[in-house]
Write a protein that holds these residues in place. Sequence first.
Motif, PDB file in Angstrom:
ATOM      1  N   GLU A 146     -52.775 -27.901 -30.473  1.00 22.67           N
ATOM      2  CA  GLU A 146     -52.509 -26.658 -29.742  1.00 22.67           C
ATOM      3  C   GLU A 146     -53.697 -26.278 -28.862  1.00 22.67           C
ATOM      4  O   GLU A 146     -53.523 -25.843 -27.715  1.00 22.67           O
ATOM      5  N   LEU A 147     -54.910 -26.461 -29.366  1.00 19.63           N
ATOM      6  CA  LEU A 147     -56.107 -26.157 -28.591  1.00 19.63           C
ATOM      7  C   LEU A 147     -56.246 -27.091 -27.398  1.00 19.63           C
ATOM      8  O   LEU A 147     -56.614 -26.661 -26.292  1.00 19.63           O
ATOM      9  N   ALA A 148     -55.938 -28.358 -27.590  1.00 20.51           N
ATOM     10  CA  ALA A 148     -56.020 -29.314 -26.491  1.00 20.51           C
ATOM     11  C   ALA A 148     -55.014 -28.991 -25.392  1.00 20.51           C
ATOM     12  O   ALA A 148     -55.340 -29.049 -24.191  1.00 20.51           O
ATOM     13  N   ASN A 149     -53.793 -28.635 -25.781  1.00 19.07           N
ATOM     14  CA  ASN A 149     -52.779 -28.260 -24.783  1.00 19.07           C
ATOM     15  C   ASN A 149     -53.187 -26.990 -24.025  1.00 19.07           C
ATOM     16  O   ASN A 149     -52.970 -26.875 -22.814  1.00 19.07           O
ATOM     17  N   TRP A 150     -53.782 -26.056 -24.751  1.00 16.29           N
ATOM     18  CA  TRP A 150     -54.221 -24.810 -24.113  1.00 16.29           C
ATOM     19  C   TRP A 150     -55.304 -25.082 -23.064  1.00 16.29           C
ATOM     20  O   TRP A 150     -55.261 -24.567 -21.948  1.00 16.29           O
ATOM     21  N   ARG A 151     -56.283 -25.906 -23.421  1.00 15.48           N
ATOM     22  CA  ARG A 151     -57.349 -26.235 -22.467  1.00 15.48           C
ATOM     23  C   ARG A 151     -56.801 -26.985 -21.259  1.00 15.48           C
ATOM     24  O   ARG A 151     -57.230 -26.753 -20.119  1.00 15.48           O
ATOM     25  N   LYS A 152     -55.840 -27.823 -21.482  1.00 14.12           N
ATOM     26  CA  LYS A 152     -55.237 -28.562 -20.376  1.00 14.12           C
ATOM     27  C   LYS A 152     -54.515 -27.617 -19.421  1.00 14.12           C
ATOM     28  O   LYS A 152     -54.662 -27.718 -18.194  1.00 14.12           O
ATOM     29  N   ASP A 153     -53.756 -26.672 -19.981  1.00 15.85           N
ATOM     30  CA  ASP A 153     -53.039 -25.716 -19.131  1.00 15.85           C
ATOM     31  C   ASP A 153     -54.011 -24.850 -18.328  1.00 15.85           C
ATOM     32  O   ASP A 153     -53.763 -24.549 -17.152  1.00 15.85           O
ATOM     33  N   ILE A 154     -55.116 -24.464 -18.940  1.00 15.37           N
ATOM     34  CA  ILE A 154     -56.103 -23.624 -18.247  1.00 15.37           C
ATOM     35  C   ILE A 154     -56.722 -24.388 -17.081  1.00 15.37           C
ATOM     36  O   ILE A 154     -56.855 -23.861 -15.964  1.00 15.37           O
ATOM     37  N   LYS A 155     -57.118 -25.635 -17.305  1.00 19.60           N
ATOM     38  CA  LYS A 155     -57.746 -26.413 -16.238  1.00 19.60           C
ATOM     39  C   LYS A 155     -56.782 -26.651 -15.081  1.00 19.60           C
ATOM     40  O   LYS A 155     -57.173 -26.579 -13.910  1.00 19.60           O
ATOM     41  N   GLU A 156     -55.537 -26.916 -15.390  1.00 18.51           N
ATOM     42  CA  GLU A 156     -54.556 -27.130 -14.327  1.00 18.51           C
ATOM     43  C   GLU A 156     -54.316 -25.850 -13.527  1.00 18.51           C
ATOM     44  O   GLU A 156     -54.182 -25.892 -12.303  1.00 18.51           O
ATOM     45  N   TRP A 157     -54.294 -24.720 -14.216  1.00 17.59           N
ATOM     46  CA  TRP A 157     -54.069 -23.453 -13.507  1.00 17.59           C
ATOM     47  C   TRP A 157     -55.280 -23.071 -12.659  1.00 17.59           C
ATOM     48  O   TRP A 157     -55.137 -22.549 -11.555  1.00 17.59           O
ATOM     49  N   GLU A 158     -56.490 -23.323 -13.154  1.00 19.73           N
ATOM     50  CA  GLU A 158     -57.686 -23.016 -12.377  1.00 19.73           C
ATOM     51  C   GLU A 158     -57.793 -23.897 -11.145  1.00 19.73           C
ATOM     52  O   GLU A 158     -58.302 -23.464 -10.102  1.00 19.73           O
ATOM     53  N   ALA A 159     -57.301 -25.148 -11.239  1.00 15.01           N
ATOM     54  CA  ALA A 159     -57.334 -26.035 -10.077  1.00 15.01           C
ATOM     55  C   ALA A 159     -56.261 -25.699  -9.063  1.00 15.01           C
ATOM     56  O   ALA A 159     -56.449 -25.878  -7.856  1.00 15.01           O
ATOM     57  N   ASP A 160     -55.130 -25.198  -9.527  1.00 17.21           N
ATOM     58  CA  ASP A 160     -54.013 -24.869  -8.635  1.00 17.21           C
ATOM     59  C   ASP A 160     -53.355 -23.593  -9.133  1.00 17.21           C
ATOM     60  O   ASP A 160     -52.630 -23.605 -10.128  1.00 17.21           O
ATOM     61  N   ARG A 161     -53.631 -22.485  -8.455  1.00 11.74           N
ATOM     62  CA  ARG A 161     -53.116 -21.192  -8.901  1.00 11.74           C
ATOM     63  C   ARG A 161     -51.606 -21.054  -8.713  1.00 11.74           C
ATOM     64  O   ARG A 161     -51.016 -20.090  -9.197  1.00 11.74           O
ATOM     65  N   ARG A 163     -49.490 -23.019 -10.023  1.00 10.64           N
ATOM     66  CA  ARG A 163     -48.889 -23.451 -11.276  1.00 10.64           C
ATOM     67  C   ARG A 163     -48.678 -22.246 -12.193  1.00 10.64           C
ATOM     68  O   ARG A 163     -49.258 -21.180 -11.975  1.00 10.64           O
ATOM     69  N   PRO A 164     -47.845 -22.381 -13.217  1.00  2.65           N
ATOM     70  CA  PRO A 164     -47.596 -21.246 -14.122  1.00  2.65           C
ATOM     71  C   PRO A 164     -48.884 -20.739 -14.761  1.00  2.65           C
ATOM     72  O   PRO A 164     -49.739 -21.528 -15.182  1.00  2.65           O
ATOM     73  N   ASN A 165     -48.996 -19.450 -14.806  1.00  2.00           N
ATOM     74  CA  ASN A 165     -50.184 -18.829 -15.389  1.00  2.00           C
ATOM     75  C   ASN A 165     -50.103 -18.934 -16.913  1.00  2.00           C
ATOM     76  O   ASN A 165     -49.209 -18.366 -17.532  1.00  2.00           O
ATOM     77  N   PRO A 166     -51.042 -19.653 -17.553  1.00  2.40           N
ATOM     78  CA  PRO A 166     -50.952 -19.821 -19.013  1.00  2.40           C
ATOM     79  C   PRO A 166     -51.211 -18.530 -19.778  1.00  2.40           C
ATOM     80  O   PRO A 166     -50.877 -18.435 -20.961  1.00  2.40           O
ATOM     81  N   PHE A 167     -51.829 -17.539 -19.110  1.00  2.00           N
ATOM     82  CA  PHE A 167     -52.109 -16.282 -19.794  1.00  2.00           C
ATOM     83  C   PHE A 167     -50.875 -15.393 -19.879  1.00  2.00           C
ATOM     84  O   PHE A 167     -50.819 -14.505 -20.729  1.00  2.00           O
ATOM     85  N   GLU A 168     -49.912 -15.594 -19.000  1.00  3.78           N
ATOM     86  CA  GLU A 168     -48.695 -14.797 -19.051  1.00  3.78           C
ATOM     87  C   GLU A 168     -47.888 -15.182 -20.285  1.00  3.78           C
ATOM     88  O   GLU A 168     -47.637 -16.355 -20.548  1.00  3.78           O
ATOM     89  N   GLY A 169     -47.469 -14.213 -21.026  1.00  2.56           N
ATOM     90  CA  GLY A 169     -46.728 -14.460 -22.257  1.00  2.56           C
ATOM     91  C   GLY A 169     -47.617 -14.578 -23.468  1.00  2.56           C
ATOM     92  O   GLY A 169     -47.172 -14.363 -24.591  1.00  2.56           O
ATOM     93  N   ARG A 170     -48.922 -14.918 -23.246  1.00  4.97           N
ATOM     94  CA  ARG A 170     -49.841 -15.023 -24.375  1.00  4.97           C
ATOM     95  C   ARG A 170     -50.793 -13.832 -24.442  1.00  4.97           C
ATOM     96  O   ARG A 170     -51.328 -13.536 -25.504  1.00  4.97           O
TER      97      ARG A 170
END
Length: 717
Positions: free
Chosen positions: A520-535, A537-544
């Motif tokens: 779960e931590l690895a998936n979270w870090r992956k989603d954050i890096k992808e969102w920071e590189a391309d805004r 993409r879905p915001n991983p903070f929304e819903g969490r």
Amino acid sequence: MVGGQKQRALKHYQHNFYAHSAAASKAVKNDTNDSTHSRSSTMQAQQFRSRMKLALKYICVCGKEASIYCCQDCYSPELFCHLCVVCIHERQPLHKTERWDGISFHNITLKSMGIHLQLGHTSRTCCDNPLPAFNDDFIIIDYNGIYEVGLDFCGCTSAQPHIIQLLRVRLFPATTVDPKTAATFRALEYFQMLSFESKVSAYEFYKTAAHLTDNTGIHVPKDRYEAMLRMMREWQFIKQMQCAGQGHHPKGIAATEPGACAILCPAWSHAGKNLPDGWESVPSEIRSRFLYALFLGIDANFRLAHHNISSDIIRSRSCSSHDAVNLADTRVSRGLAATGAGTVDCARHNFKRPCSVSDLQKGERYINMDYLFFSSMRSSADVSVLNISYNIACQWSKHIWMHMSTFLHQYHIQHHEKSITFLVPKFHLPAHIAKCQTSFSFNFIKGVGCTDGEAPERGTCEMGPGSRCDMLDDHFNDWNWKKICAMGLIFCRKYNFTLIEVQECVDDLNDFEASLATDELANWRKDIKEWEADRSRPNPFEGRATTTMTQAAVHLALSTAEATEIERGNNMSLHDDIPPSVLISLGLELEDQQRRLEFDAKVAGQHATDAQKGKLLQRVNALRRRIDMWAWVLLLYMPGVSHLRSPDDIATEAKVHNIGLFLPSSLPHRVLCDDHLLKHEWELCEAQAYNTLNDLCTVLNLQYHLYKYKDTFIRGQ
């Protein structure tokens, strides 16, 4: 004053003195020989004898005349004669002198004693062609009074213009032709410093000087307030040109570029000054961080108001109804020419930027804020990373680039070549919807640190018309300069404080990550890096990072589910007005009222007043009736409760807070209960717990704020 004038003044004084003496002696002789002389003549003679004795007793140090004059501004407290006062104050015409008349001291001007200030020559040098001031009426305004002085310009062939002669003795003239008023340099500088530190107005300063001159209201100085305003504005402008290095511009002051007088923040990114060579070619992973980024804070300050009207086009809004937009049309601003001022500041160091302050004619309109932003960016066109903070950035950012096309070309920004992030200040963020709180939060953006984005909210107080722009420029430059002087101490203090907190934050983060599953931590870090590189993409903070569950949200969800069941024909309600979810909600509400009533009864104690006892008894009776009605409906949904309580239990129980409600979670295992009722109670209790935690956090924050406010601003008990 040289020898001839001194001799003439001495003879005039002696003539008056001896004439008075002869008249008094004659009065004494007549009083002795004639018994019918009036009583007043006798009193006059006695007063004269006392004055003569006093005059003989207090002879001036020069030994020529009686010492009947004193100066309030000289260091020595002794008395002097007329000639000595004139000699001492030849080059000090702004001293306050008094004359002793035998009974008391009376104010007397140095001009009336014959002192004239000669310009254009050194001390004790005569002018062959002295020219008195226009109508021999000249007023000098100093920081401790307003003085009427005798002043002579030099009329020699080699003489400088009158204004130059005044400036050389540190007197600032009010006009360039036939000046009749001047202010001392120290008075203008004193007012400037006083306005910086205490926000004193020119009117208050002038009235203070006038009352220091005469506080009785009998001898009011000549009104030179308008001249004082003019001199202050000119002084501020000249000092601003001097501090900015524009006073001796080869092409003149008129060639000064817009924003050239502003004091810049040394921590900004200045190409060619504090950026290394080749900084543009640094990889984006490094350049996108705060090192080369510019933080801008945009907002309006409505305390800087001065005379206005108000109207604007109302846009459809996709976020909350913010006052920053609504009050552009409805703000009470009758009689104002500007409802306030919009500013663009350095959000990291709270500096006022060049060409970044403007009046708001009709509230905080988009066109005003757009112009301020584009105007401010003209001095930072080379910056490639922008973090822009604005309390309505969620709406303002949607059309900003479309609005840019309506401005002149010199205001355009190559926004496609820059990394631009729009954010909402931390104080304003809770007023936005949940989506904005995650998409525009400083807490979720990499490289912004602990910036709050609230710099423009910290401004000066309301001002009136007149020298508004010059005064604001002067104050903003003073603010910037003070920030520069304090930067070393501020950065050092913040750095030491950060060293203490950084390890605590690292430890907290490690403990939190250790509690999470590895995948779960690895998936979270992956989603954050992808969102920071391309805004995009879905915001991983929304819903969490959404807000916690509330009772209102649970009530809405339960009502929606019941409406869906009714549409499907699966109506589980056994009462026309009270469905299962409302039943459980009412039960929890009754339970809460029981606890509150029990607490209030303990607080009242045994010595409660009749009024307190009456109110408590009314609450007890009302609660007992509500419980009785609720228990009757409860039997429809849970018939097994009838075996646990008799019909008379509610009426016979002495203490209403001890009456059992028999909610589904409190029933014994042998009593059957519908699972839907248990689920409803769990969801409502969970929401109630979240509400309580949220209220507790709010109270703690409020208590902390009040404690800090009291510690900072309140003294005494």
